[in-house]
Design an enzyme around this catalytic site. Sequence first.
Site, PDB file in Angstrom:
ATOM      1  CE  LYS A  65      -4.265  -1.680   2.186  1.00 38.81           C
ATOM      2  NZ  LYS A  65      -5.228  -1.456   3.272  1.00 38.81           N
ATOM      3  CG  ASP A 100      -8.603   0.549   3.384  1.00 41.41           C
ATOM      4  OD1 ASP A 100      -9.392  -0.295   2.915  1.00 41.41           O
ATOM      5  OD2 ASP A 100      -7.374   0.334   3.501  1.00 41.41           O
TER       6      ASP A 100
HETATM    7  P1  NAP Z   1      -0.511  -2.558  10.508  1.00 44.30           P
HETATM    8  O1  NAP Z   1      -0.205  -1.390   9.653  1.00 44.30           O
HETATM    9  O2  NAP Z   1       0.500  -3.654  10.653  1.00 44.30           O
HETATM   10  O3  NAP Z   1      -0.867  -1.990  11.979  1.00 44.30           O
HETATM   11  C1  NAP Z   1      -1.118  -2.893  13.043  1.00 44.30           C
HETATM   12  C2  NAP Z   1      -1.696  -2.124  14.231  1.00 44.30           C
HETATM   13  O4  NAP Z   1      -2.066  -3.081  15.228  1.00 44.30           O
HETATM   14  C3  NAP Z   1      -0.713  -1.165  14.871  1.00 44.30           C
HETATM   15  O5  NAP Z   1      -1.421  -0.057  15.404  1.00 44.30           O
HETATM   16  C4  NAP Z   1      -0.121  -2.047  15.999  1.00 44.30           C
HETATM   17  O6  NAP Z   1       0.412  -1.304  17.082  1.00 44.30           O
HETATM   18  C5  NAP Z   1      -1.369  -2.778  16.445  1.00 44.30           C
HETATM   19  N1  NAP Z   1      -1.068  -4.026  17.141  1.00 44.30           N
HETATM   20  C6  NAP Z   1      -0.557  -5.148  16.606  1.00 44.30           C
HETATM   21  N2  NAP Z   1      -0.430  -6.110  17.577  1.00 44.30           N
HETATM   22  C7  NAP Z   1      -0.869  -5.541  18.736  1.00 44.30           C
HETATM   23  C8  NAP Z   1      -0.992  -6.009  20.075  1.00 44.30           C
HETATM   24  N3  NAP Z   1      -0.643  -7.260  20.417  1.00 44.30           N
HETATM   25  N4  NAP Z   1      -1.504  -5.165  20.995  1.00 44.30           N
HETATM   26  C9  NAP Z   1      -1.879  -3.914  20.668  1.00 44.30           C
HETATM   27  N5  NAP Z   1      -1.788  -3.399  19.417  1.00 44.30           N
HETATM   28  C10 NAP Z   1      -1.282  -4.209  18.459  1.00 44.30           C
HETATM   29  O7  NAP Z   1      -1.852  -3.305  10.026  1.00 44.30           O
HETATM   30  P2  NAP Z   1      -3.127  -2.623   9.310  1.00 44.30           P
HETATM   31  O8  NAP Z   1      -2.970  -2.749   7.841  1.00 44.30           O
HETATM   32  O9  NAP Z   1      -3.345  -1.275   9.914  1.00 44.30           O
HETATM   33  O10 NAP Z   1      -4.295  -3.639   9.739  1.00 44.30           O
HETATM   34  C11 NAP Z   1      -4.795  -3.662  11.069  1.00 44.30           C
HETATM   35  C12 NAP Z   1      -6.034  -4.585  11.121  1.00 44.30           C
HETATM   36  O11 NAP Z   1      -7.080  -4.010  10.323  1.00 44.30           O
HETATM   37  C13 NAP Z   1      -5.778  -5.994  10.556  1.00 44.30           C
HETATM   38  O12 NAP Z   1      -6.461  -6.922  11.348  1.00 44.30           O
HETATM   39  C14 NAP Z   1      -6.397  -5.928   9.161  1.00 44.30           C
HETATM   40  O13 NAP Z   1      -6.868  -7.189   8.716  1.00 44.30           O
HETATM   41  C15 NAP Z   1      -7.573  -4.982   9.412  1.00 44.30           C
HETATM   42  N6  NAP Z   1      -8.031  -4.283   8.203  1.00 44.30           N
HETATM   43  C16 NAP Z   1      -9.314  -4.487   7.815  1.00 44.30           C
HETATM   44  C17 NAP Z   1      -9.803  -3.829   6.712  1.00 44.30           C
HETATM   45  C18 NAP Z   1     -11.220  -4.077   6.295  1.00 44.30           C
HETATM   46  O14 NAP Z   1     -11.584  -3.684   5.187  1.00 44.30           O
HETATM   47  N7  NAP Z   1     -12.047  -4.638   7.164  1.00 44.30           N
HETATM   48  C19 NAP Z   1      -8.984  -2.952   5.979  1.00 44.30           C
HETATM   49  C20 NAP Z   1      -7.664  -2.750   6.402  1.00 44.30           C
HETATM   50  C21 NAP Z   1      -7.195  -3.437   7.522  1.00 44.30           C
HETATM   51  P3  NAP Z   1       1.967  -0.841  17.063  1.00 44.30           P
HETATM   52  O15 NAP Z   1       2.021   0.403  16.218  1.00 44.30           O
HETATM   53  O16 NAP Z   1       2.286  -0.606  18.488  1.00 44.30           O
HETATM   54  O17 NAP Z   1       2.755  -1.981  16.456  1.00 44.30           O
END
Ligand code: NAP
Length: 273
Positions: A65, A100
């Site tokens: 992305k 998104d």
């Molecule tokens: P990302 O960029 O890797 O960000 C991950 C986020 O989760 C960060 O804020 C991270 O915090 C936090 N995190 C990870 N493990 C954690 C833990 N054990 N405790 C607390 N916080 C934790 O991932 P992303 O692309 O933003 O995606 C995040 C989620 O959204 C995923 O589950 C993804 O499948 C979902 N999503 C869904 C859609 C949809 O259309 N429904 C679209 C996009 C994403 P840190 O910064 O501290 O590491």
Amino acid sequence: MDVYGLLGNPVEHSLSPPMHEAAYAELGIDARYVTFEPDADAGARAVESAATLGIAGLNVTIPFKQQVLEAVDPTPLAERIGAVNTVDFSTSPPTGYNTDAAGVVRSFTHHGVELTGEAVVVGAGGAGRAVAFALADEGLTVHIANRTEAKAHDLAAAVAASHPAGESGAQGHGLDALSALVPEADLLVNATSVGMEEDRSPVPADALHADIAVLDAVYSPIETRLLADAAAAGATTIDGAWMLLFQGVEAFERWTGRDAPVDEMNEALRTRV
Ligand code: NAP
């Protein structure tokens, strides 16, 4: 025939192909939607190749992305978020959107949730950035809480900088602030991966209440611990498949210029999550 697709790594379990192909079938559009899985550092090159091959549109997911920004002309919103999840090849250079953001807004409005007041966004990764900018653009005050607190402060500063003072506010916090923030909030979005394939919530259950609308971006499982806790508190709950649906609906509408058949796309998705 037009070819659309998803660029990601991995992509094998993606729900986007059946969702988009349901739309083509419903509207009689001669198109296919396929998946592409280039090497993890090849996002920009893949977009350039897709343009050469005459591909009509691409969705983009992890880990590409951010990488594809350099191969597209991003919309101002995609540029502010710093991520592109939809590429439209009808322009040269191709246009990079972030749907998104619209996916979150449309998920709330579809459920009759008014976009006013205070929002809490948990997470400051890719999804958290899209959600925070989207809700601030709607005029909500946005509190961002993240495990790595510095990232929440950086994102809040970026969101606040793109809004004139008084129009909207954004503040960063650590996760420990949630027990004070959530009782006062009108909207809550989990944009972390907490709850994915695990029975765990990033939000203390006793902070949830009946006057809050809760969207969980996680869609596997479809009813997360957070949504179960929110339902028990009497809150409005919106699962992550809605956000997935509406980012796809928005991409379809950008590519084709036509209203998406939302019900058919939703059905294709719901039978598979
Ligand atoms: P990302 O960029 O890797 O960000 C991950 C986020 O989760 C960060 O804020 C991270 O915090 C936090 N995190 C990870 N493990 C954690 C833990 N054990 N405790 C607390 N916080 C934790 O991932 P992303 O692309 O933003 O995606 C995040 C989620 O959204 C995923 O589950 C993804 O499948 C979902 N999503 C869904 C859609 C949809 O259309 N429904 C679209 C996009 C994403 P840190 O910064 O501290 O590491």
